[in-house]
Design an enzyme around this catalytic site. Structure first.
Site, mmCIF file in Angstrom:
data_model
loop_
_atom_site.group_PDB
_atom_site.id
_atom_site.type_symbol
_atom_site.label_atom_id
_atom_site.label_comp_id
_atom_site.label_asym_id
_atom_site.label_seq_id
_atom_site.Cartn_x
_atom_site.Cartn_y
_atom_site.Cartn_z
ATOM 1 N N SER A 1 38.789 47.292 38.840
ATOM 2 C CA SER A 1 38.262 47.758 40.125
ATOM 3 C C SER A 1 36.889 47.200 40.476
ATOM 4 O O SER A 1 36.074 47.881 41.104
ATOM 5 C CB SER A 1 38.264 49.290 40.176
ATOM 6 O OG SER A 1 39.600 49.773 40.144
ATOM 7 N N HIS B 1 46.481 40.524 28.508
ATOM 8 C CA HIS B 1 46.194 41.448 29.614
ATOM 9 C C HIS B 1 46.989 42.738 29.396
ATOM 10 O O HIS B 1 48.133 42.703 28.939
ATOM 11 C CB HIS B 1 46.563 40.799 30.954
ATOM 12 C CG HIS B 1 46.028 41.561 32.116
ATOM 13 N ND1 HIS B 1 46.608 42.733 32.554
ATOM 14 C CD2 HIS B 1 44.938 41.360 32.902
ATOM 15 C CE1 HIS B 1 45.891 43.202 33.574
ATOM 16 N NE2 HIS B 1 44.885 42.385 33.800
ATOM 17 N N GLU C 1 48.565 44.552 31.355
ATOM 18 C CA GLU C 1 49.871 44.588 32.036
ATOM 19 C C GLU C 1 50.937 43.906 31.193
ATOM 20 O O GLU C 1 52.101 44.312 31.197
ATOM 21 C CB GLU C 1 49.742 43.941 33.432
ATOM 22 C CG GLU C 1 48.987 44.864 34.385
ATOM 23 C CD GLU C 1 48.275 44.171 35.539
ATOM 24 O OE1 GLU C 1 48.524 42.980 35.780
ATOM 25 O OE2 GLU C 1 47.445 44.848 36.180
ATOM 26 N N GLU D 1 38.715 45.581 29.758
ATOM 27 C CA GLU D 1 39.389 46.113 30.948
ATOM 28 C C GLU D 1 40.014 47.457 30.601
ATOM 29 O O GLU D 1 41.139 47.503 30.088
ATOM 30 C CB GLU D 1 40.493 45.158 31.411
ATOM 31 C CG GLU D 1 40.003 43.820 31.903
ATOM 32 C CD GLU D 1 40.977 43.200 32.904
ATOM 33 O OE1 GLU D 1 40.534 42.902 34.016
ATOM 34 O OE2 GLU D 1 42.163 43.040 32.592
ATOM 35 N N GLY E 1 40.709 41.464 39.846
ATOM 36 C CA GLY E 1 42.098 41.384 40.288
ATOM 37 C C GLY E 1 42.177 41.390 41.806
ATOM 38 O O GLY E 1 41.949 40.378 42.465
ATOM 39 N N GLY E 2 42.457 42.557 42.382
ATOM 40 C CA GLY E 2 42.686 42.694 43.822
ATOM 41 C C GLY E 2 41.649 42.002 44.700
ATOM 42 O O GLY E 2 42.005 41.285 45.650
ATOM 43 N N GLY F 1 43.061 48.507 39.156
ATOM 44 C CA GLY F 1 43.777 48.788 40.402
ATOM 45 C C GLY F 1 43.697 50.233 40.866
ATOM 46 O O GLY F 1 44.464 50.651 41.726
ATOM 47 N N ASN G 1 41.733 36.927 38.768
ATOM 48 C CA ASN G 1 43.104 36.980 38.249
ATOM 49 C C ASN G 1 44.006 37.358 39.414
ATOM 50 O O ASN G 1 44.027 38.510 39.833
ATOM 51 C CB ASN G 1 43.186 38.016 37.123
ATOM 52 C CG ASN G 1 44.607 38.238 36.641
ATOM 53 O OD1 ASN G 1 45.512 37.485 36.991
ATOM 54 N ND2 ASN G 1 44.808 39.277 35.838
ATOM 55 N N TRP G 2 44.729 36.353 39.929
ATOM 56 C CA TRP G 2 45.555 36.608 41.121
ATOM 57 C C TRP G 2 46.822 37.399 40.786
ATOM 58 O O TRP G 2 47.517 37.847 41.693
ATOM 59 C CB TRP G 2 45.951 35.283 41.784
ATOM 60 C CG TRP G 2 44.815 34.509 42.388
ATOM 61 C CD1 TRP G 2 43.474 34.811 42.331
ATOM 62 C CD2 TRP G 2 44.915 33.302 43.145
ATOM 63 N NE1 TRP G 2 42.741 33.872 42.998
ATOM 64 C CE2 TRP G 2 43.600 32.919 43.513
ATOM 65 C CE3 TRP G 2 45.980 32.493 43.548
ATOM 66 C CZ2 TRP G 2 43.335 31.774 44.266
ATOM 67 C CZ3 TRP G 2 45.711 31.346 44.294
ATOM 68 C CH2 TRP G 2 44.408 31.003 44.648
ATOM 69 N N LYS G 3 47.132 37.521 39.505
ATOM 70 C CA LYS G 3 48.373 38.194 39.079
ATOM 71 C C LYS G 3 49.559 37.548 39.820
ATOM 72 O O LYS G 3 49.528 36.346 40.065
ATOM 73 C CB LYS G 3 48.262 39.700 39.299
ATOM 74 C CG LYS G 3 46.985 40.272 38.638
ATOM 75 C CD LYS G 3 46.930 41.760 38.579
ATOM 76 C CE LYS G 3 45.633 42.192 37.898
ATOM 77 N NZ LYS G 3 45.514 43.635 37.734
#
Ligand code: 13P
Length: 245
Positions: A207, A96, A98, A162, A228-229, A168, A10-12
């Protein structure tokens, strides 16, 4: 337990075309050597069609990061499931944390988005997870059960656990906590949908990195990871793909 593990990036709101091209080339190469993995990248919508075209001939699929619940209409700035499908997506992330936090998305809206996605042949990746305060109050299982039972559509879907506090932050639940929450989610989803437990796939997100992916992927009840990251770094994401053996 499926033979294949889902490795989802997930590149966000990250990624410009030049760096994305280098990244997906590396991902496609790693995925070609990992037939045990179903690799999916979810770029920003502006890059979706381009990334999908770069991946033609590879075994990497693409997904959107959100969709609107309606097929079309006066919804400035929104994207429908059919638009994602036309741009080449096979999957779409919905609910998600977010988006639940920043846009106040409710379980009911998430369910409608998932239904819209399935209506055009996309597989929704439905995200659930508790906040730190909910976990500290001993309410993690109750909160997640409610999200699962109220967000699930009828049909073919993936679930993503999640925990909000793990996204993150570099913090992850223990393997025992992941195993027990995944078992709980699978039980609730089986009860709600009537599907056999073996037909319910739950990926873990929060993470995940090259160092912890192997252990997380080997945990009972974990059908893959939502990253993610670390999905923005070719070396880390390719290592995660390799960890799915
Ligand atoms: P991080 O891997 O950066 O913690 O993000 C997880 C996530 O939110 C994926 O959807």
């Amino acid at each position: 337990m499926p033979m294949r593990k889902f490795i989802i990036g997930n590149w966000k709101m990250h990624g410009a075309a030049a760096e994305a091209h280098t990244l997906v080339e590396a991902v496609a190469e790693a995925a070609a050597k990992a037939p045990q993995a179903e690799v999916i990248v979810c770029p920003p919508t502006t890059l979706l069609a381009q990334v999908t075209s770069w991946l033609v001939g590879s075994n990497v699929k693409t997904g959107g990061q959100d969709c609107h619940a309606e097929a079309e209409g006066a919804h400035t700035g929104s994207i429908s499931a059919a638009m994602l499908e036309e741009a080449g997506a096979a999957y779409v992330i919905v609910g998600h944390s977010e988006r639940r936090a920043a846009f106040g998305e409710t379980n009911d809206e998430v369910k409608k988005k998932a239904q819209a996605a399935m209506g055009v042949g996309l597989i929704p990746i439905i995200c659930v997870g508790e906040t730190a305060a909910e976990r500290d109050a001993g309410k993690a299982e109750e909160v997640v059960a409610r999200q699962v039972s109220e967000s699930l559509p009828k049909g073919h879907f993936l679930l993503a656990y999640e925990p909000v506090w793990a996204i993150g932050t570099g913090k992850t639940p223990t393997a025992r906590d992941i195993e027990s929450m995944h078992a709980h989610i699978i039980a609730v989803a089986a009860r709600e949908t009537g599907l056999a437990r073996e037909r319910i796939f739950v990926v873990y997100g929060g993470s995940v990195n090259a160092a912890n992916a192997r252990q997380i992927l080997a945990t009972k009840g974990v059908s893959g990871v939502l990253v993610g990251g670390a999905s923005l770094k070719a070396e880390a994401f390719c290592n995660i793909i390799n960890s799915s053996e």
